[in-house]
Scaffold this motif. Sequence first.
Motif, PDB file in Angstrom:
ATOM      1  N   SER A  66      -8.481  -1.817  -3.302  1.00  0.00           N
ATOM      2  CA  SER A  66      -7.506  -1.315  -4.196  1.00  0.00           C
ATOM      3  C   SER A  66      -7.222   0.176  -3.736  1.00  0.00           C
ATOM      4  CB  SER A  66      -8.499  -1.378  -5.584  1.00  0.00           C
ATOM      5  OG  SER A  66      -9.527  -0.394  -5.302  1.00  0.00           O
ATOM      6  N   VAL A  67      -8.043   0.709  -2.956  1.00  0.00           N
ATOM      7  CA  VAL A  67      -7.768   2.045  -2.598  1.00  0.00           C
ATOM      8  C   VAL A  67      -6.711   2.169  -1.420  1.00  0.00           C
ATOM      9  CG1 VAL A  67      -8.419   4.230  -1.345  1.00  0.00           C
ATOM     10  CG2 VAL A  67     -10.214   3.084  -2.919  1.00  0.00           C
ATOM     11  N   GLU A 115      -1.052   2.811   0.447  1.00  0.00           N
ATOM     12  CA  GLU A 115      -0.409   1.949   1.316  1.00  0.00           C
ATOM     13  C   GLU A 115       0.980   2.509   1.600  1.00  0.00           C
ATOM     14  OE1 GLU A 115       1.156  -2.733   2.409  1.00  0.00           O
ATOM     15  OE2 GLU A 115       0.369  -1.925   0.356  1.00  0.00           O
ATOM     16  N   PRO A 116       1.422   3.116   2.760  1.00  0.00           N
ATOM     17  CA  PRO A 116       2.615   3.731   2.977  1.00  0.00           C
ATOM     18  C   PRO A 116       3.934   2.672   2.598  1.00  0.00           C
ATOM     19  CG  PRO A 116       1.901   2.975   5.081  1.00  0.00           C
ATOM     20  CD  PRO A 116       0.820   2.767   3.845  1.00  0.00           C
ATOM     21  N   ARG A 117       5.004   3.124   1.719  1.00  0.00           N
ATOM     22  CA  ARG A 117       5.975   2.212   1.365  1.00  0.00           C
ATOM     23  C   ARG A 117       7.356   3.255   2.051  1.00  0.00           C
ATOM     24  NH1 ARG A 117       2.383   2.199  -2.556  1.00  0.00           N
ATOM     25  NH2 ARG A 117       1.872   0.120  -3.330  1.00  0.00           N
ATOM     26  N   GLY A 118       7.224   4.415   2.126  1.00  0.00           N
ATOM     27  CA  GLY A 118       8.315   5.304   2.630  1.00  0.00           C
ATOM     28  C   GLY A 118       7.618   6.700   2.461  1.00  0.00           C
ATOM     29  N   PRO A 119       8.328   7.554   3.530  1.00  0.00           N
ATOM     30  CA  PRO A 119       7.784   9.055   3.726  1.00  0.00           C
ATOM     31  C   PRO A 119       7.638   9.914   2.522  1.00  0.00           C
ATOM     32  CG  PRO A 119       9.779   8.820   4.845  1.00  0.00           C
ATOM     33  CD  PRO A 119       9.242   7.201   4.515  1.00  0.00           C
ATOM     34  N   LYS A 120       8.932   9.359   1.534  1.00  0.00           N
ATOM     35  CA  LYS A 120       8.888  10.309   0.523  1.00  0.00           C
ATOM     36  C   LYS A 120       8.279   9.809  -0.994  1.00  0.00           C
ATOM     37  CE  LYS A 120      11.839  13.165   2.765  1.00  0.00           C
ATOM     38  NZ  LYS A 120      11.304  14.450   2.844  1.00  0.00           N
TER      39      LYS A 120
END
Length: 216
Positions: free
Chosen positions: A11-12, A17-22
Motif C-alpha cells: 500500500s505504501v 508509485e511514480p505517475r509523472g514528475p509533477k
Amino acid sequence: MLIPEVPTLQSVLKDIEPRGPKDLVRLWTVQHTDAVTQLLKGSVPLRGREEYAYSDCAQGKRSAYKWMVGQMNERLPRQYQCHGLPVWTLPVQSPCLGDKDQVLEIQVTRERVVFSFHSPWTRLLEIFSCMGEGDEERWPDIWSTQPYLVAGASGVDQKNGDSGNIPSEAECRGSWEQIFDLTLARRVSDFAWDRRPFIQATLSQIDPCDVVRVLP
C-alpha cells in the motif's frame, strides 16, 4: 530515528508509485521547533543542518551522508539537487519523538524526492562507521564476519562474509544502490528488507509553500 506505525509495504508503494514528475506526494517529517518556526515565517527554506544531523558524532556518518547526497543528485533534476545535507521524510505519518520537535505534513512534486528502503540504509551507516572518516576512510584488508555488502542479486541481505565467497569492493559498492530500487519488493519472491515496510524519502529542502500543516 522515526519509527512510524506503517501500513503494508504494497500500500505504501502504491501511494508513492511514480505517475509523472509533477505528481504530488504527501510526506511527513519530524523537525526541530526552531527550524519549523523559521520556515513558517517564510524567511528561509528548511534544509538539513549539521548540528542536528551529526549530533551523535557517529564515526562514518559524514561519509554516509555525503554518499546519500551524491546518489540523490544522480537521480534529481538539477534545480532540485542537494548541495548541503538532505531532509529526511517519510511517506507515512510520523510520531513526534522529542519535546523540541514538531511533525510537518508537506506536499511536494514527485521529481523533488528520492525514495529508498530504510533497513539497508541503517546497514550502510554501520558499514561507513567501520570504514572510518575522511582521510582515515579505507576499504578493509581483512574481513570479519560480514562483507560490506548491502544486498545480493536477489535483493536480500547477505551476512556470510566468512563463507569464503567474499564479494569485491566494486560488487559491494554497486550493491548499495539497490536501496533505491523499490521494484525489488515486487520482483523478488524472497525479498527480506523492511518486514516493517519502512520506506524513507529524502529531498534537498522544504519551502514554506510545501507545508500542509503542523501536527499538534
